[in-house]
Scaffold this motif. Structure first.
Motif, PDB file in Angstrom:
ATOM      1  N   LEU A  12     -17.129  -3.968  -1.333  1.00 56.73           N
ATOM      2  CA  LEU A  12     -16.118  -3.337  -0.713  1.00 56.73           C
ATOM      3  C   LEU A  12     -14.683  -3.749  -1.026  1.00 56.73           C
ATOM      4  O   LEU A  12     -13.692  -3.172  -1.311  1.00 56.73           O
ATOM      5  N   ALA A  70       0.828  -1.226  -0.102  1.00 58.30           N
ATOM      6  CA  ALA A  70       0.052  -0.129  -0.126  1.00 58.30           C
ATOM      7  C   ALA A  70       0.757   1.244   0.185  1.00 58.30           C
ATOM      8  O   ALA A  70       0.603   2.092  -0.559  1.00 58.30           O
ATOM      9  N   GLU A 121      -5.615  -4.301  10.746  1.00 56.95           N
ATOM     10  CA  GLU A 121      -6.499  -5.328  10.047  1.00 56.95           C
ATOM     11  C   GLU A 121      -6.395  -6.614  10.975  1.00 56.95           C
ATOM     12  O   GLU A 121      -7.742  -7.019  11.074  1.00 56.95           O
ATOM     13  N   SER A 132      -2.981  -4.475   2.843  1.00 57.50           N
ATOM     14  CA  SER A 132      -3.557  -3.424   3.582  1.00 57.50           C
ATOM     15  C   SER A 132      -2.613  -2.361   4.031  1.00 57.50           C
ATOM     16  O   SER A 132      -1.372  -2.451   3.989  1.00 57.50           O
ATOM     17  N   GLU A 143      -8.632   0.128  -6.142  1.00 51.47           N
ATOM     18  CA  GLU A 143      -7.736   1.149  -5.705  1.00 51.47           C
ATOM     19  C   GLU A 143      -6.275   0.586  -5.753  1.00 51.47           C
ATOM     20  O   GLU A 143      -5.305   1.694  -5.920  1.00 51.47           O
ATOM     21  N   ARG A 144      -6.008  -0.705  -5.824  1.00 52.60           N
ATOM     22  CA  ARG A 144      -4.842  -1.256  -5.936  1.00 52.60           C
ATOM     23  C   ARG A 144      -4.323  -1.583  -7.216  1.00 52.60           C
ATOM     24  O   ARG A 144      -3.518  -2.518  -7.407  1.00 52.60           O
ATOM     25  N   ARG A 202     -11.867  -3.083   7.389  1.00 54.87           N
ATOM     26  CA  ARG A 202     -12.568  -2.286   6.150  1.00 54.87           C
ATOM     27  C   ARG A 202     -11.409  -2.134   5.455  1.00 54.87           C
ATOM     28  O   ARG A 202     -11.636  -1.550   4.118  1.00 54.87           O
ATOM     29  N   ASP A 203     -10.077  -2.417   5.499  1.00 58.55           N
ATOM     30  CA  ASP A 203      -8.773  -2.226   4.714  1.00 58.55           C
ATOM     31  C   ASP A 203      -8.387  -3.384   4.610  1.00 58.55           C
ATOM     32  O   ASP A 203      -7.074  -3.809   5.228  1.00 58.55           O
ATOM     33  N   GLU A 205     -14.078  -2.724  -4.421  1.00 58.93           N
ATOM     34  CA  GLU A 205     -13.629  -1.160  -4.475  1.00 58.93           C
ATOM     35  C   GLU A 205     -11.970  -1.364  -3.936  1.00 58.93           C
ATOM     36  O   GLU A 205     -11.074  -0.456  -4.753  1.00 58.93           O
ATOM     37  N   ARG A 206     -11.549  -2.055  -2.967  1.00 59.33           N
ATOM     38  CA  ARG A 206     -10.311  -1.974  -2.682  1.00 59.33           C
ATOM     39  C   ARG A 206      -9.303  -2.475  -3.690  1.00 59.33           C
ATOM     40  O   ARG A 206      -8.215  -2.062  -3.806  1.00 59.33           O
TER      41      ARG A 206
END
Length: 485
Positions: A381, A84, A321, A315, A388-389, A333-334, A384-385
């Protein structure tokens, strides 16, 4: 010759049944589901195939020794790690290439990785003489006094990572090995750091057609060895007379006599339902459950250039986590996202021009009905993550099916959906896991919830330990039958 009943047709139960049949015992295996293999299972939809359990194999020599001759291939790279905070690490099988890759990611850390790898090799050698060879409470004959020091007693896996690496990304890379046992790197013993010695020393392998084919191969070996296999046949109870087992009672009501009963099921299910034992159940409960998993099984349109067979998208905070998973007991959430795509190396796994993506995130062993968010919302979710990655599947998804802790619980009777039974928590946790010998003469345990742990190699070594115990306890079996020895 002893009459042996094996409960559960997972890999641990299958290998144990095979070895005992080859010893000359009369072996019957009862599996509640319609096929053998346990967690070595698949999900099929619209021409796509997804692994629901292990998708890669380490220590292939264990299976060669059993007589499996299936062709295996080695993905390259072994795994791609994306951090990340920036940076990518492609893990290479060759230790020198791996050290060079670490050096490119974090200048000055290549030498540290070599030192870490040498430590892992020493730890693995010590484990081979101790934990992998027999029960911890009675060290095998080949054990050495120095073996205890070789596994860094009293140190957590995160502590081990801090001993070798300054770069927080490499500490996260080491911490990932705790998830191989469904545990947190901040609680799990440093001994789990021996895994890189397996990955870089013996390789990580894939079976064309999917790893579930290994279960098919074991089924053929069982038949050749003369073991009887009964599918869709749940066992309702283990029966005992005083200090020894006498057999099992099937869900149909029929009783089957046995001198030996091998429970290839979750230890909590054995001591909670089949042979109730409150004291042992309390000991298991004190460990706390290992993590579970949520799988998103995505049929993806098109092919992704340069996609490796396996990726790990970390993450931003491992501490947060694992705090979510084990303390707050909510889906993170992450989350760190594991991405597997066997279609990269195997065209049989997806329709032409498509890919089978298995997205795995670690979640608590808890009924999803008690999560603070709906399963479908959490699936979104995760997607979505993933976007983002760097992997936005928008417009490419044909479907995204979900496999939850409740599915693990209902399919396999696992404690809350825990993948590996109890978690590894604290320096003495390996000694606190249920052992391979039960509280009645003739009762033995095998599988991911007991010693030496979960994963295909571990449950196979556990089966060898149990077969050795039975050979010592019931030494007057006849000559072995069928199959390789």
């Amino acid at each position: 010759m002893a009459e042996v009943t094996v409960i559960g047709g997972g890999v641990g139960g299958m290998v144990c049944a095979l070895l005992l049949a080859r010893q000359g015992h009369e072996v019957r295996l009862y599996e509640q589901r319609e096929r053998l293999g346990g967690k070595l299972a698949e999900h099929h939809r619209d021409g796509f195939t997804f692994s629901l359990g292990p998708s890669l194999l380490t220590m292939p020599g264990l299976f060669r020794e059993l007589g499996l001759r299936r062709e295996l291939i080695e993905p390259e790279p072994l795994c791609r790690y994306r951090f990340a905070g920036g940076g990518v690490l492609d893990a290479r099988r060759d230790p020198e290439l791996m050290a060079a890759a670490v050096e490119r990611l974090a200048p000055g850390e290549g030498r540290a990785w070599r030192a870490f790898y040498e430590w892992a090799r020493g730890c693995l050698r010590a484990a081979g003489r101790t934990a992998f060879a027999g029960p911890l409470i009675r060290p095998p004959d080949g054990a050495r006094p120095s073996d205890l020091l070789a596994v860094a007693p009293g140190r957590t896996l995160d502590g081990l990572a801090r001993r070798f690496f300054r770069d927080p990304r490499l500490r996260q890379y080491v911490g990932r090995y705790a998830t191989y046992a469904g545990s947190s790197p901040y609680d799990a013993p440093a001994a789990l750091g021996c895994v890189p010695a397996l990955e870089h020393g013996q390789g990580v392998w894939y079976a064309p057609g999917g790893l579930a084919r290994l279960a098919d191969d074991l089924a053929l070996l069982l038949k050749a060895a003369g073991a009887q296999v009964f599918l869709s046949e749940p066992v309702a109870a283990v029966e005992a007379d005083g200090s020894r087992v006498t057999g099992v009672r099937l869900a149909s009501g029929r009783r089957v006599r046995a001198d030996v009963v091998v429970a290839g099921i979750d230890a909590a299910a054995l001591y909670g339902r089949l042979l109730p034992d409150r004291r042992r159940l309390r000991r298991i409960a004190r460990l706390g459950p290992s993590s579970s998993a949520l799988l998103v099984l995505a049929g993806v349109e098109g092919r992704t250039p340069g996609l490796p067979h396996h990726s790990v998208l970390f993450s931003a905070s491992y501490e947060r986590e694992f705090d979510d998973i084990f303390r707050r007991r909510v889906p993170p959430r992450d989350p760190t996202i594991y991405v597997g795509c066997s279609a990269v190396d195997d065209d049989s796994q997806a329709p032409q021009g498509a890919e089978n993506w298995t997205l795995l995130v670690n979640v608590p062993a808890r009924d999803p009905a008690r999560w603070p968010t709906r399963v479908e919302s959490y699936r979104d979710l995760v997607l979505e993550r993933l976007a983002e990655r760097g992997h936005d599947l928008s417009g490419r998804l044909r479907f995204a099916d979900v496999f939850t802790p409740a599915d693990l619980r209902d399919r396999y009777g696992s404690w809350g959906g825990a993948i590996y039974g109890g978690a590894h928590r604290g320096r003495f946790s390996p000694f606190l896991r249920p052992g391979n010998r039960g509280p009645r003469r003739g009762l033995y345990l095998v599988g991911g919830s007991v010693h030496p742990g979960g994963g295909l190699p571990m449950v196979t070594m556990g089966a060898k330990i149990v077969a050795g115990m039975v050979a010592r306890d019931f030494p007057h079996a006849g000559a072995g039958r069928g199959g390789a020895r």
